[in-house]
Scaffold this active site. Structure first.
Site, PDB file in Angstrom:
ATOM      1  N   GLY A  63       0.880  -1.160   0.090  1.00  0.00           N
ATOM      2  CA  GLY A  63       0.120   0.075   0.018  1.00  0.00           C
ATOM      3  C   GLY A  63       0.823   1.293   0.242  1.00  0.00           C
ATOM      4  O   GLY A  63       2.130   1.152   0.099  1.00  0.00           O
ATOM      5  N   LEU A  64       0.143   2.492  -0.092  1.00  0.00           N
ATOM      6  CA  LEU A  64       0.944   3.651  -0.277  1.00  0.00           C
ATOM      7  C   LEU A  64       1.590   3.771   0.957  1.00  0.00           C
ATOM      8  O   LEU A  64       1.424   3.220   2.104  1.00  0.00           O
ATOM      9  CB  LEU A  64      -0.062   4.797  -0.474  1.00  0.00           C
ATOM     10  CG  LEU A  64      -0.581   4.739  -1.847  1.00  0.00           C
ATOM     11  CD1 LEU A  64      -1.738   5.740  -1.863  1.00  0.00           C
ATOM     12  CD2 LEU A  64      -0.081   4.912  -3.013  1.00  0.00           C
ATOM     13  N   SER A  65       2.628   4.925   1.080  1.00  0.00           N
ATOM     14  CA  SER A  65       3.310   5.383   1.938  1.00  0.00           C
ATOM     15  C   SER A  65       2.185   5.976   3.050  1.00  0.00           C
ATOM     16  O   SER A  65       1.501   6.783   2.806  1.00  0.00           O
ATOM     17  CB  SER A  65       4.295   6.524   1.841  1.00  0.00           C
ATOM     18  OG  SER A  65       4.894   7.069   2.964  1.00  0.00           O
ATOM     19  N   GLY A  66       2.256   5.692   4.274  1.00  0.00           N
ATOM     20  CA  GLY A  66       1.215   6.250   5.276  1.00  0.00           C
ATOM     21  C   GLY A  66      -0.074   5.500   5.195  1.00  0.00           C
ATOM     22  O   GLY A  66      -1.003   5.852   5.952  1.00  0.00           O
TER      23      GLY A  66
ATOM     24  N   GLY B 285      -0.701   2.574   6.405  1.00  0.00           N
ATOM     25  CA  GLY B 285      -0.726   1.856   7.643  1.00  0.00           C
ATOM     26  C   GLY B 285       0.015   0.418   7.773  1.00  0.00           C
ATOM     27  O   GLY B 285      -0.099  -0.188   8.763  1.00  0.00           O
ATOM     28  N   LYS B 286       0.793   0.123   6.687  1.00  0.00           N
ATOM     29  CA  LYS B 286       1.636  -0.938   6.585  1.00  0.00           C
ATOM     30  C   LYS B 286       2.251  -1.595   8.195  1.00  0.00           C
ATOM     31  O   LYS B 286       2.295  -2.260   8.441  1.00  0.00           O
ATOM     32  CB  LYS B 286       2.436  -1.452   5.570  1.00  0.00           C
ATOM     33  CG  LYS B 286       1.813  -0.628   4.149  1.00  0.00           C
ATOM     34  CD  LYS B 286       2.783  -1.062   3.002  1.00  0.00           C
ATOM     35  CE  LYS B 286       3.823   0.042   3.054  1.00  0.00           C
ATOM     36  NZ  LYS B 286       3.300   1.613   2.944  1.00  0.00           N
ATOM     37  N   SER B 287       3.049  -0.381   8.423  1.00  0.00           N
ATOM     38  CA  SER B 287       4.066  -0.688   9.491  1.00  0.00           C
ATOM     39  C   SER B 287       3.273  -1.085  10.878  1.00  0.00           C
ATOM     40  O   SER B 287       3.581  -1.564  11.673  1.00  0.00           O
ATOM     41  CB  SER B 287       5.115   0.375   9.678  1.00  0.00           C
ATOM     42  OG  SER B 287       5.704   0.558   8.485  1.00  0.00           O
TER      43      SER B 287
ATOM     44  N   SER C 175       5.935  -1.795  -2.056  1.00  0.00           N
ATOM     45  CA  SER C 175       5.846  -2.979  -3.288  1.00  0.00           C
ATOM     46  C   SER C 175       4.967  -2.523  -4.547  1.00  0.00           C
ATOM     47  O   SER C 175       3.723  -3.272  -4.581  1.00  0.00           O
ATOM     48  CB  SER C 175       5.653  -4.254  -2.798  1.00  0.00           C
ATOM     49  OG  SER C 175       4.747  -4.368  -1.871  1.00  0.00           O
TER      50      SER C 175
END
Ligand SMILES: Nc1ncnc2c1ncn2[C@@H]1O[C@H](COP(=O)(O)OS(=O)(=O)O)[C@@H](OP(=O)(O)O)[C@H]1O
Ligand SMILES: Nc1ncnc2c1ncn2[C@@H]1O[C@H](COP(=O)(O)OP(=O)(O)O)[C@@H](O)[C@H]1O
EC number: 2.7.1.25
Length: 197
Positions: free
Chosen positions: A32-35, A37-39, A106
């Site tokens: 997903g995009l930066s920000g 919520g992945k991390s 990715s």
């Protein structure tokens, strides 16, 4: 391509290691995009699995880029190489019996497909963290969107670099009123239902 090397089978294999750990290895691939919520989600899921004594490892974009991929930037070619290296590392962890969580933008379908192709059927679980860019930009936890808009950062995903959405992810996290804790719980339950833990 390397030549004159032969694959060596070892007596202690993936099956033996997984059985000893009482779990089935997998890669939970957050994209997903930066920000988006992945991390945040990955960290909570890792904590939950860890508290249940599961053998897990989290590979996170910002951290991997400090070491293994420290020589890579953000043009398309470097992003492809970034995901190729991470995919090979994830495969090694899976071979060790570990459940791997990855948190990388990715952005390209082919590269996510490459990791899937390295693994056995069912082992690659693609999780699309589908937070709209407007929300990511409002959050802007690292101030990167601001820099990208002002031209201080080039090739920023969603602004002047592409993000190819997954077409058939195993899990599609649409932007809904759900806390990251609830999302992590949902992913944990899915791993349990599918027999990984
Ligand atoms: N140009 C540009 N585009 C996107 N992201 C950028 C860029 N420059 C730096 N960053 C920071 O690097 C993190 C993304 O690294 P990844 O390895 O996940 O990127 S990629 O998968 O190779 O596209 C990303 O982390 P997340 O915000 O956690 O996604 C950013 O913090
Ligand atoms: N439902 C949610 N799921 C994930 N993150 C959320 C959610 N709601 C708000 N956030 C916030 O959004 C930000 C996402 O940042 P981060 O996890 O670093 O994203 P990424 O790793 O995709 O760049 C964090 O500050 C997090 O607290």
């Amino acid at each position: 391509m390397t030549t004159n090397i032969v694959w060596h089978e070892h007596d202690v294999d993936k099956k033996a290691r997984s059985e000893a750990l009482s779990q089935k290895p997998a890669v939970i691939w957050l994209t997903g995009l930066s920000g988006s919520g992945k991390s945040t989600i990955a960290n909570l899921l890792e904590k939950k699995l860890y508290s249940e004594n599961k053998k897990i490892y989290l590979l996170d974009g910002d951290n991997v880029r400090h070491g293994l991929c420290g020589d890579l930037g953000f043009d398309d070619k470097d992003r492809v190489e970034n995901i190729r290296r991470i995919s090979e590392v994830a495969k090694l962890f899976v071979d060790s019996g570990t459940i791997v969580i990855t948190a990388f933008i990715s952005p390209f379908k082919a590269d996510r497909g490459y990791c899937r192709s390295l693994l056995e059927a069912g082992e690659f679980i693609e999780v699309f963290v589908d937070t709209p860019i407007e929300i990511c930009e409002q959050r802007d936890p690292k101030g990167l969107y601001k820099k990208a808009r002002s031209g201080d950062i080039k090739h920023f995903t969603g602004i002047d670099s592409a993000y190819e959405k997954p077409e058939a992810p195993e899990v599609h996290l649409t932007y809904v009123d759900e806390t990251p804790e609830q999302t992590a719980e949902r992913l944990f339950n899915m791993l349990s239902t599918r027999g990984f833990i």
